[in-house]
Design a protein around this motif. Structure first.
Motif, PDB file in Angstrom:
ATOM      1  N   LEU A   1       0.712  -1.241   0.066  1.00 35.54           N
ATOM      2  CA  LEU A   1      -0.024  -0.062   0.169  1.00 35.54           C
ATOM      3  C   LEU A   1       0.866   1.262   0.066  1.00 35.54           C
ATOM      4  O   LEU A   1       0.690   2.084  -0.562  1.00 35.54           O
ATOM      5  N   LEU A   2       1.890   1.075   0.703  1.00 38.14           N
ATOM      6  CA  LEU A   2       2.905   2.396   0.835  1.00 38.14           C
ATOM      7  C   LEU A   2       4.040   2.268   0.073  1.00 38.14           C
ATOM      8  O   LEU A   2       5.074   3.195  -0.036  1.00 38.14           O
ATOM      9  N   ALA A   3       4.192   1.199  -0.863  1.00 34.33           N
ATOM     10  CA  ALA A   3       5.416   1.118  -1.952  1.00 34.33           C
ATOM     11  C   ALA A   3       5.380   2.515  -2.683  1.00 34.33           C
ATOM     12  O   ALA A   3       4.329   2.973  -3.248  1.00 34.33           O
ATOM     13  N   GLY A   4       6.632   2.754  -2.971  1.00 34.97           N
ATOM     14  CA  GLY A   4       6.779   4.238  -3.506  1.00 34.97           C
ATOM     15  C   GLY A   4       6.572   5.362  -3.047  1.00 34.97           C
ATOM     16  O   GLY A   4       6.793   6.736  -3.590  1.00 34.97           O
ATOM     17  N   ASN A   5       5.807   5.414  -1.701  1.00 33.09           N
ATOM     18  CA  ASN A   5       5.445   6.700  -1.063  1.00 33.09           C
ATOM     19  C   ASN A   5       7.066   7.387  -0.555  1.00 33.09           C
ATOM     20  O   ASN A   5       7.503   6.507   0.114  1.00 33.09           O
ATOM     21  N   GLU A   6       7.187   8.487  -0.914  1.00 32.46           N
ATOM     22  CA  GLU A   6       8.429   9.048  -0.726  1.00 32.46           C
ATOM     23  C   GLU A   6       8.259   9.978   0.450  1.00 32.46           C
ATOM     24  O   GLU A   6       9.121  11.018   0.555  1.00 32.46           O
ATOM     25  N   GLY A   7       7.139  10.236   1.177  1.00 27.73           N
ATOM     26  CA  GLY A   7       7.113  11.011   2.189  1.00 27.73           C
ATOM     27  C   GLY A   7       8.060  10.841   3.282  1.00 27.73           C
ATOM     28  O   GLY A   7       8.440   9.512   3.893  1.00 27.73           O
ATOM     29  N   SER A   8       8.505  11.916   4.002  1.00 27.54           N
ATOM     30  CA  SER A   8       9.365  11.678   5.163  1.00 27.54           C
ATOM     31  C   SER A   8       8.838  12.369   6.607  1.00 27.54           C
ATOM     32  O   SER A   8       9.402  12.304   7.453  1.00 27.54           O
ATOM     33  N   ASP A   9       7.410  12.434   6.581  1.00 30.16           N
ATOM     34  CA  ASP A   9       6.651  12.534   7.751  1.00 30.16           C
ATOM     35  C   ASP A   9       5.414  11.863   7.787  1.00 30.16           C
ATOM     36  O   ASP A   9       4.673  11.323   6.631  1.00 30.16           O
ATOM     37  N   PRO A  10       4.600  11.670   9.074  1.00 30.52           N
ATOM     38  CA  PRO A  10       3.517  10.808   8.970  1.00 30.52           C
ATOM     39  C   PRO A  10       2.462  11.300   8.070  1.00 30.52           C
ATOM     40  O   PRO A  10       1.702  10.548   7.580  1.00 30.52           O
TER      41      PRO A  10
ATOM     42  N   ALA B   1       2.486  12.405   5.222  1.00 30.74           N
ATOM     43  CA  ALA B   1       2.373  12.122   3.932  1.00 30.74           C
ATOM     44  C   ALA B   1       1.884  10.643   3.672  1.00 30.74           C
ATOM     45  O   ALA B   1       1.408  10.267   2.630  1.00 30.74           O
ATOM     46  N   LEU B   2       1.584   9.795   4.780  1.00 27.60           N
ATOM     47  CA  LEU B   2       1.305   8.523   4.708  1.00 27.60           C
ATOM     48  C   LEU B   2      -0.303   8.331   4.938  1.00 27.60           C
ATOM     49  O   LEU B   2      -0.868   7.268   4.615  1.00 27.60           O
ATOM     50  N   THR B   3      -0.595   9.460   5.659  1.00 28.20           N
ATOM     51  CA  THR B   3      -2.117   9.387   6.144  1.00 28.20           C
ATOM     52  C   THR B   3      -3.006   9.353   4.757  1.00 28.20           C
ATOM     53  O   THR B   3      -4.236   8.864   4.728  1.00 28.20           O
ATOM     54  N   LYS B   4      -2.566  10.037   3.792  1.00 29.28           N
ATOM     55  CA  LYS B   4      -3.584  10.250   2.594  1.00 29.28           C
ATOM     56  C   LYS B   4      -3.658   8.830   2.001  1.00 29.28           C
ATOM     57  O   LYS B   4      -4.996   8.367   1.911  1.00 29.28           O
ATOM     58  N   PRO B   5      -2.843   8.228   1.585  1.00 26.12           N
ATOM     59  CA  PRO B   5      -3.286   6.761   1.195  1.00 26.12           C
ATOM     60  C   PRO B   5      -4.062   5.810   1.819  1.00 26.12           C
ATOM     61  O   PRO B   5      -4.607   5.031   1.422  1.00 26.12           O
ATOM     62  N   LEU B   6      -3.489   6.006   3.344  1.00 23.61           N
ATOM     63  CA  LEU B   6      -4.466   5.189   4.172  1.00 23.61           C
ATOM     64  C   LEU B   6      -5.782   5.620   4.136  1.00 23.61           C
ATOM     65  O   LEU B   6      -6.591   4.636   4.257  1.00 23.61           O
ATOM     66  N   ARG B   7      -6.205   6.896   4.070  1.00 22.27           N
ATOM     67  CA  ARG B   7      -7.561   7.301   4.155  1.00 22.27           C
ATOM     68  C   ARG B   7      -8.275   6.855   2.723  1.00 22.27           C
ATOM     69  O   ARG B   7      -9.392   6.515   2.865  1.00 22.27           O
ATOM     70  N   GLU B   8      -7.425   6.976   1.715  1.00 28.60           N
ATOM     71  CA  GLU B   8      -8.341   6.489   0.413  1.00 28.60           C
ATOM     72  C   GLU B   8      -8.377   5.066   0.545  1.00 28.60           C
ATOM     73  O   GLU B   8      -9.494   4.374  -0.016  1.00 28.60           O
ATOM     74  N   ALA B   9      -7.382   4.148   0.913  1.00 23.79           N
ATOM     75  CA  ALA B   9      -7.548   2.673   0.843  1.00 23.79           C
ATOM     76  C   ALA B   9      -8.789   2.345   2.096  1.00 23.79           C
ATOM     77  O   ALA B   9      -9.575   1.620   1.870  1.00 23.79           O
ATOM     78  N   ARG B  10      -9.075   3.380   3.198  1.00 24.73           N
ATOM     79  CA  ARG B  10      -9.896   3.129   4.033  1.00 24.73           C
ATOM     80  C   ARG B  10     -11.484   3.385   3.523  1.00 24.73           C
ATOM     81  O   ARG B  10     -12.422   2.563   3.666  1.00 24.73           O
ATOM     82  N   ALA B  11     -11.568   4.348   2.621  1.00 28.56           N
ATOM     83  CA  ALA B  11     -12.589   4.652   1.913  1.00 28.56           C
ATOM     84  C   ALA B  11     -13.175   3.574   0.916  1.00 28.56           C
ATOM     85  O   ALA B  11     -14.256   3.352   0.906  1.00 28.56           O
TER      86      ALA B  11
ATOM     87  N   PHE C   1       4.333  -6.100  15.012  1.00 27.28           N
ATOM     88  CA  PHE C   1       3.865  -5.773  13.595  1.00 27.28           C
ATOM     89  C   PHE C   1       5.088  -4.691  13.160  1.00 27.28           C
ATOM     90  O   PHE C   1       5.389  -4.742  11.949  1.00 27.28           O
ATOM     91  N   ALA C   2       5.438  -3.736  13.804  1.00 27.54           N
ATOM     92  CA  ALA C   2       6.425  -2.771  13.629  1.00 27.54           C
ATOM     93  C   ALA C   2       7.627  -3.219  12.571  1.00 27.54           C
ATOM     94  O   ALA C   2       8.341  -2.651  11.746  1.00 27.54           O
ATOM     95  N   ALA C   3       8.110  -4.484  13.272  1.00 25.36           N
ATOM     96  CA  ALA C   3       9.422  -5.214  12.407  1.00 25.36           C
ATOM     97  C   ALA C   3       9.222  -5.779  11.043  1.00 25.36           C
ATOM     98  O   ALA C   3      10.109  -5.822  10.279  1.00 25.36           O
ATOM     99  N   THR C   4       7.904  -5.707  10.643  1.00 19.84           N
ATOM    100  CA  THR C   4       7.570  -6.164   9.452  1.00 19.84           C
ATOM    101  C   THR C   4       7.350  -5.215   8.417  1.00 19.84           C
ATOM    102  O   THR C   4       7.056  -5.378   7.225  1.00 19.84           O
ATOM    103  N   VAL C   5       7.037  -3.855   8.818  1.00 16.43           N
ATOM    104  CA  VAL C   5       6.991  -2.673   8.225  1.00 16.43           C
ATOM    105  C   VAL C   5       8.139  -2.250   7.402  1.00 16.43           C
ATOM    106  O   VAL C   5       9.101  -1.967   7.893  1.00 16.43           O
TER     107      VAL C   5
END
Length: 461
Positions: A28-37, A39-49, A111-115
């Motif tokens: 889901l986050l492959a290719g995401n180049e954000g360096s702050d949290p 930047a990751l919330t947008k793809p998570l929101r879209e996937a949640r929708a 779970f953190a170790a698998t991310v």
């Protein structure tokens, strides 16, 4: 899973490790180049929708968990309570780290170790370690993830969500949190060489990018944990200020010179300490070009004079600046303009005259002495609080008061925090309120009474 203020921690449904792994967050986050949290919330929101639309409740709840964890506010300079809600109001708040304490935190640690993405891995590991300080292994995982974020950001592999990547203050903040955790899961005297090398890389990157504020933060980190000595800090400080541009903000540059002045004082280098002090003052004087009014220019000259006096041995420079200050104070009178306002006191004045018409001269003289009584302390404080609530902007900033020659004779602070002492602020606000009150008393009571007495009982001299 956002805590809206009506659910207790126990009512938040625990998301299992199997549900988290089934999410395939790495894809889901492959290719995401954000360096702050953020930047990751947008793809998570879209996937949640998408999951909600598809009716996949388990996936929706899992995505909500990760989104809410990333949305927690990290206050890097608060070592006691580094995590807090992003929003808090009368109706509730968003999630904070303690909401996931217990079983959920243990699952997140595994779970953190698998991310793969370092930003999410750092947040999950840091939160899990914060909730259970015995998990030193998870704390070390968080430190390694923070190191990776900084390293990849400097290498250009990760990017800021907003703004220029050369602005490294956010990386200095990450380094602050990284060292706060590292100091607890490693011995300070035995920090991994990767951490020391990374701080050195970030230190040099700040110099190269002319990121003055971030440089000072990184230098403070290095000094606080005894990673660099003053010689290295001063070498970097001299390098970053050797090529300052006209567009560089003087207060940011001044921060580096203040750091240098502190270092030269530690090394007892009087000559360079004096040079740093002069540079500090010059940055205050450069602020004159950042403002448009003579009164504001006078402020910065006044600040410079105060610093020169504190440093000592600058009588000639102070005398020169005082001449300039007098000229600016005189010119500042053109900056002032009256703000007209109307107050209808006709009813008050007519009532005063009506009262005095019914009195004899002895009673008039007694009543005249009782026309005005001082307002109580309680009423003045109540009026000040009501005014600050009604006019919010006026309570957010301090003010200065000048005489007829433009010289500042008093300064007032902004409204203090709720728990702070408000005595001085109440006094300043009451002076303004009393001035308006006096004008109403004179115009509506004293003047009408005086004119009536003079017309009815003329004095013969």
């Amino acid at each position: 899973m956002a805590n809206d203020g009506t659910k207790t921690q126990a009512e938040l449904k625990v998301i299992s490790l199997d549900d988290l792994k089934a999410l395939d967050v790495n894809a889901l986050l492959a290719g995401n180049e954000g360096s702050d949290p953020f930047a990751l919330t947008k793809p998570l929101r879209e996937a949640r929708a998408d999951a909600e639309e598809a009716g996949d409740e388990a996936r929706r709840r899992t995505l909500s968990l990760l989104h809410d964890i990333l949305d927690i506010h990290l206050r890097v300079h608060d070592r006691a309570e580094p995590f807090g809600p992003m929003f808090q109001g009368p109706g509730g708040r968003t999630c904070t780290a303690s909401d996931f304490r217990g079983e959920q935190s243990t699952i997140l640690a595994e779970f953190a170790a698998t991310v793969d993405h370092p930003v999410l891995r750092a947040r999950l590991a840091d939160l899990a370690w914060y909730n259970d300080r015995k998990r030193g292994d998870v704390g070390k995982l968080a430190v390694e993830a923070y190191c990776e974020i900084i390293k990849r950001r400097i290498a250009g592999e990760l990017h800021r969500t907003h703004g220029d990547d050369t602005h490294l203050l956010d990386m200095a903040d990450i380094a602050t949190r990284m060292m706060s955790v590292a100091a607890r899961v490693h011995k300070i005297s035995a920090l991994p060489s990767s951490i020391i090398e990374l701080l050195d890389t970030l230190f040099c990157a700040c110099v190269e990018a002319h990121s003055y504020v971030a440089f000072c933060h990184v230098a403070d980190i290095a000094l606080g944990y005894d990673i660099f000595g003053w010689e290295k800090i001063l070498q970097g400080a001299e390098a970053i200020v050797s090529d300052t541009g006209d567009r560089d903000y003087p207060m940011a540059v001044q921060g580096v010179w203040k750091l240098a002045e502190r270092g030269y004082a530690k090394l007892d280098d009087k000559g360079n300490q004096k040079r740093a002090q002069d540079a500090i003052v010059e940055q205050d004087l450069k602020m004159r070009s950042q403002v448009a009014q003579a009164s504001a220019e006078a402020h910065w000259v006044r600040v410079a004079i105060d610093k020169l006096r504190r440093f000592g041995g600058n009588k000639e420079r102070i005398a020169e600046l005082r001449k300039e200050l007098r000229e600016l104070e005189d010119a500042s009178l053109d900056d002032f303009a009256g703000i007209p306002y109307q107050s209808d006191i006709s009813e008050l004045a007519s009532g005063t005259v009506a009262l005095f018409k019914t009195l004899t001269l002895p009673d008039i003289l007694m009543q005249f002495a009782l026309l005005s009584r001082p307002q109580s302390k309680e009423s003045l404080e109540r009026d000040a609080d009501e005014s600050s609530e009604k006019f919010i902007m006026s309570s957010m900033f301090g003010g200065s008061h000048a005489d007829r020659e433009g010289k500042v004779y008093a300064q007032t602070e902004a409204k203090p925090d709720a728990d702070a002492d408000k005595t001085d602020w109440y006094k300043a606000q009451s002076l303004l309120a009393c001035e308006i009150h006096r004008q109403q008393v004179v115009g509506g009571l004293i003047d009408p009474a005086r004119r009536f007495v003079m017309s009815t009982f003329p004095l013969v001299t």
